[in-house]
Design an enzyme around this catalytic site. Structure first.
Site, PDB file in Angstrom:
ATOM      1  N   TYR A 247     -11.830   6.891   6.284  1.00  0.00           N
ATOM      2  CA  TYR A 247     -13.015   6.911   5.427  1.00  0.00           C
ATOM      3  C   TYR A 247     -14.197   7.606   6.099  1.00  0.00           C
ATOM      4  O   TYR A 247     -15.076   8.146   5.429  1.00  0.00           O
ATOM      5  CB  TYR A 247     -13.445   5.489   5.064  1.00  0.00           C
ATOM      6  CG  TYR A 247     -12.830   4.934   3.811  1.00  0.00           C
ATOM      7  CD1 TYR A 247     -11.453   4.939   3.620  1.00  0.00           C
ATOM      8  CD2 TYR A 247     -13.633   4.391   2.818  1.00  0.00           C
ATOM      9  CE1 TYR A 247     -10.898   4.409   2.474  1.00  0.00           C
ATOM     10  CE2 TYR A 247     -13.085   3.862   1.665  1.00  0.00           C
ATOM     11  CZ  TYR A 247     -11.715   3.872   1.501  1.00  0.00           C
ATOM     12  OH  TYR A 247     -11.172   3.345   0.367  1.00  0.00           O
TER      13      TYR A 247
ATOM     14  N   LYS B 258       1.012   2.082  10.259  1.00  0.00           N
ATOM     15  CA  LYS B 258       2.056   3.063   9.960  1.00  0.00           C
ATOM     16  C   LYS B 258       2.442   3.697  11.297  1.00  0.00           C
ATOM     17  O   LYS B 258       2.364   4.920  11.486  1.00  0.00           O
ATOM     18  CB  LYS B 258       1.514   4.099   8.949  1.00  0.00           C
ATOM     19  CG  LYS B 258       2.565   5.042   8.372  1.00  0.00           C
ATOM     20  CD  LYS B 258       3.550   4.382   7.424  1.00  0.00           C
ATOM     21  CE  LYS B 258       4.638   5.353   7.016  1.00  0.00           C
ATOM     22  NZ  LYS B 258       5.708   4.722   6.212  1.00  0.00           N
TER      23      LYS B 258
ATOM     24  N   ASP C 166       4.048   0.456   4.024  1.00  0.00           N
ATOM     25  CA  ASP C 166       4.907   0.540   2.829  1.00  0.00           C
ATOM     26  C   ASP C 166       5.665  -0.770   2.640  1.00  0.00           C
ATOM     27  O   ASP C 166       5.774  -1.307   1.540  1.00  0.00           O
ATOM     28  CB  ASP C 166       5.850   1.756   2.897  1.00  0.00           C
ATOM     29  CG  ASP C 166       6.606   1.891   4.214  1.00  0.00           C
ATOM     30  OD1 ASP C 166       6.291   1.162   5.178  1.00  0.00           O
ATOM     31  OD2 ASP C 166       7.525   2.735   4.277  1.00  0.00           O
TER      32      ASP C 166
ATOM     33  N   ASP D 253      -7.990  -1.110   1.615  1.00  0.00           N
ATOM     34  CA  ASP D 253      -8.483  -0.822   0.266  1.00  0.00           C
ATOM     35  C   ASP D 253      -7.344  -0.983  -0.740  1.00  0.00           C
ATOM     36  O   ASP D 253      -7.475  -1.640  -1.769  1.00  0.00           O
ATOM     37  CB  ASP D 253      -9.040   0.607   0.230  1.00  0.00           C
ATOM     38  CG  ASP D 253      -9.545   0.997  -1.145  1.00  0.00           C
ATOM     39  OD1 ASP D 253     -10.235   0.189  -1.770  1.00  0.00           O
ATOM     40  OD2 ASP D 253      -9.235   2.128  -1.588  1.00  0.00           O
TER      41      ASP D 253
ATOM     42  N   ASP E  41      -6.387  -4.421  -3.484  1.00  0.00           N
ATOM     43  CA  ASP E  41      -6.273  -4.321  -4.947  1.00  0.00           C
ATOM     44  C   ASP E  41      -4.946  -4.927  -5.416  1.00  0.00           C
ATOM     45  O   ASP E  41      -4.897  -5.641  -6.422  1.00  0.00           O
ATOM     46  CB  ASP E  41      -6.335  -2.855  -5.414  1.00  0.00           C
ATOM     47  CG  ASP E  41      -7.758  -2.417  -5.771  1.00  0.00           C
ATOM     48  OD1 ASP E  41      -8.703  -2.979  -5.196  1.00  0.00           O
ATOM     49  OD2 ASP E  41      -7.909  -1.512  -6.617  1.00  0.00           O
TER      50      ASP E  41
HETATM   51  C1  IPM Z   1     -13.705  -1.026  -2.463  1.00  0.00           C
HETATM   52  C2  IPM Z   1     -13.945   0.226  -3.267  1.00  0.00           C
HETATM   53  C3  IPM Z   1     -14.674   1.231  -2.403  1.00  0.00           C
HETATM   54  C4  IPM Z   1     -13.799   1.532  -1.201  1.00  0.00           C
HETATM   55  C5  IPM Z   1     -15.076   2.514  -3.121  1.00  0.00           C
HETATM   56  C6  IPM Z   1     -15.914   2.252  -4.353  1.00  0.00           C
HETATM   57  C7  IPM Z   1     -15.810   3.464  -2.200  1.00  0.00           C
HETATM   58  O1  IPM Z   1     -12.744   0.712  -3.762  1.00  0.00           O
HETATM   59  O2  IPM Z   1     -14.694  -1.642  -2.013  1.00  0.00           O
HETATM   60  O3  IPM Z   1     -12.544  -1.413  -2.297  1.00  0.00           O
HETATM   61  O4  IPM Z   1     -12.878   2.355  -1.277  1.00  0.00           O
HETATM   62  O5  IPM Z   1     -14.022   0.929  -0.151  1.00  0.00           O
HETATM   63 MG    MG Z   2     -11.076  -0.578  -3.420  1.00  0.00          MG
END
Ligand code: IPM
Ligand code: MG
Length: 367
Positions: A140, A191, A223, A247, A251
């Site tokens: 990042y 990884k 993975d 990240d 999710d």
């Molecule tokens: C998160 C979001 C952010 C990230 C984006 C909006 C930059 O997806 O906080 O998970 O990738 O960190």
């Molecule tokens: Mg995110």
């Protein structure tokens, strides 16, 4: 006195933060926290007002705050802007400027929502995972980065995946310490079969393990970790990983619990200062319709109370209140199952506030 900065941001951020603010103020009064609330612009809202996603004034207020509550940033209106003007850039800048390297993302299955998960109930009932994501390094932030033109006229995009051992050690230490306070198991995700930066990651984490004999450490390739998360998620207690993998995995973990609308987060620096925000985005598709689930943001307030304001009882009270409204069957559209009439963002916020006030009042009577 504690200074709290509210950064609603964009789209549904503007709807969920006010709900969480009411909850925070109520707890603040009940526990005599003497909170001083202020707000500022970030993301697209800041681009619209002053032309940059993280204005100086916002950063100055953030530095002076004890804790920050953030909604969400970004949206299609801003997708065509150059990289340094994009709303996401504001979020990355504030994380970096405050050195918020430790991102805690708990994925907890509320028993009332087992049916809303994308997995079978028996796989997710009782799920309680804490993802610890490194937040200020890795690909990042790695340099060099960009898009360049090659001699043959082709464009080439490039990023740098880089971690030094100090960065790895501090996030791993945080994860080991959290694992000690929880189930005593830590899974480090990398990884290392392909990427040198994560070979070092694995080495440094393994070296540190000697200092935490009470924590059982395992390593998984990312993975495989992704596969295990959807195959048998209850095998995990604490997971620690770099910025990008964290990240993605967070999710996925969020969805196991029924909705990303339920997942709070804390981003902490070494001084215990933090940004608290839902893991979900700004959801432009449902903005302005009262459909957003405010619970991830409300639960982020609970994390704020626990990690920055040293008010664990206030945090417990909020988490209990959320359980109560779920018990009562209140559901925003993202967590509603067939036959359940969804409530609006405001109705959900008001119901949590009610449950909280009832609890605080009866608590006082009992004391
Ligand atoms: C998160 C979001 C952010 C990230 C984006 C909006 C930059 O997806 O906080 O998970 O990738 O960190
Ligand atoms: Mg995110």
């Amino acid at each position: 006195m504690a200074k709290i900065l509210l950064l609603p941001g964009d789209y549904i951020g503007q709807e969920i933060v006010p709900q969480a603010e009411k909850v925070l103020s109520t707890v603040g009064r009940a526990f005599d926290l003497d909170l001083e609330l202020d707000s500022a612009l970030i993301g697209g809202a800041a681009v619209d007002a002053v032309g940059v996603p993280l204005p100086e004034e916002t950063l100055a207020k953030a530095r002076a705050a004890d804790a920050i509550l953030l909604g969400a940033v970004g949206g299609p209106a801003y997708d065509e802007l150059p990289r340094d003007k994009r709303p996401e850039r504001g979020l990355l800048q504030i994380r970096s400027a405050l050195d918020l390297f430790g991102n805690l993302r708990p994925a907890i299955m509320y028993p009332q929502l087992v049916g809303a998960s994308s997995l079978k109930p028996e796989l997710v009932a009782g799920l309680d995972i804490l993802i610890v994501r490194e937040l200020t390094g890795g690909i990042y932030f790695g340099e060099p980065r960009g898009v360049r033109q090659l001699e043959n006229g082709d464009r080439e995009g490039f990023n740098t995946y880089v971690y030094n051992e100090t960065e790895i050690r501090r996030i791993a230490r945080l994860a080991f310490e959290l694992a000690q306070k929880r189930g005593g198991r830590l899974c480090s995700v990398d990884k290392a079969n392909v990427l040198e930066a994560t070979v070092l990651w694995r080495e440094v984490v393994t070296e540190l393990a000697g200092e935490y004999p009470d924590v059982e450490l395992e390593h998984l390739y990312v993975d495989n970790a992704a596969m295990q998360l959807v195959r048998a998620p209850k095998q995990f207690d604490v997971m620690v990983t770099g910025n990008m993998f964290g990240d993605i995995l967070s999710d996925a973990a969020a969805m196991l619990t029924g909705s990303i609308g339920m997942l709070p987060s804390a981003s902490l620096n070494a001084q215990g200062q933090g940004i608290y925000e839902p893991c979900h985005g700004s959801a432009p598709d449902i903005a302005g319709q009262g459909k957003a689930n405010p619970l991830a943001t409300i639960l982020s307030v609970a994390m704020m109370l626990r990690y920055s304001l040293q008010c664990a009882s206030g945090a417990d009270a909020i988490e209990t209140a959320v359980g109560v409204v779920l018990d009562r069957g209140l559901r925003t559209p993202d967590i509603a199952e067939e036959g359940q009439e969804p409530v609006t963002t405001e109705e959900m916020g008001a119901a949590v506030l009610d449950a909280l006030e009832y609890q605080l009042a009866s608590g006082r009577t009992a004391a």
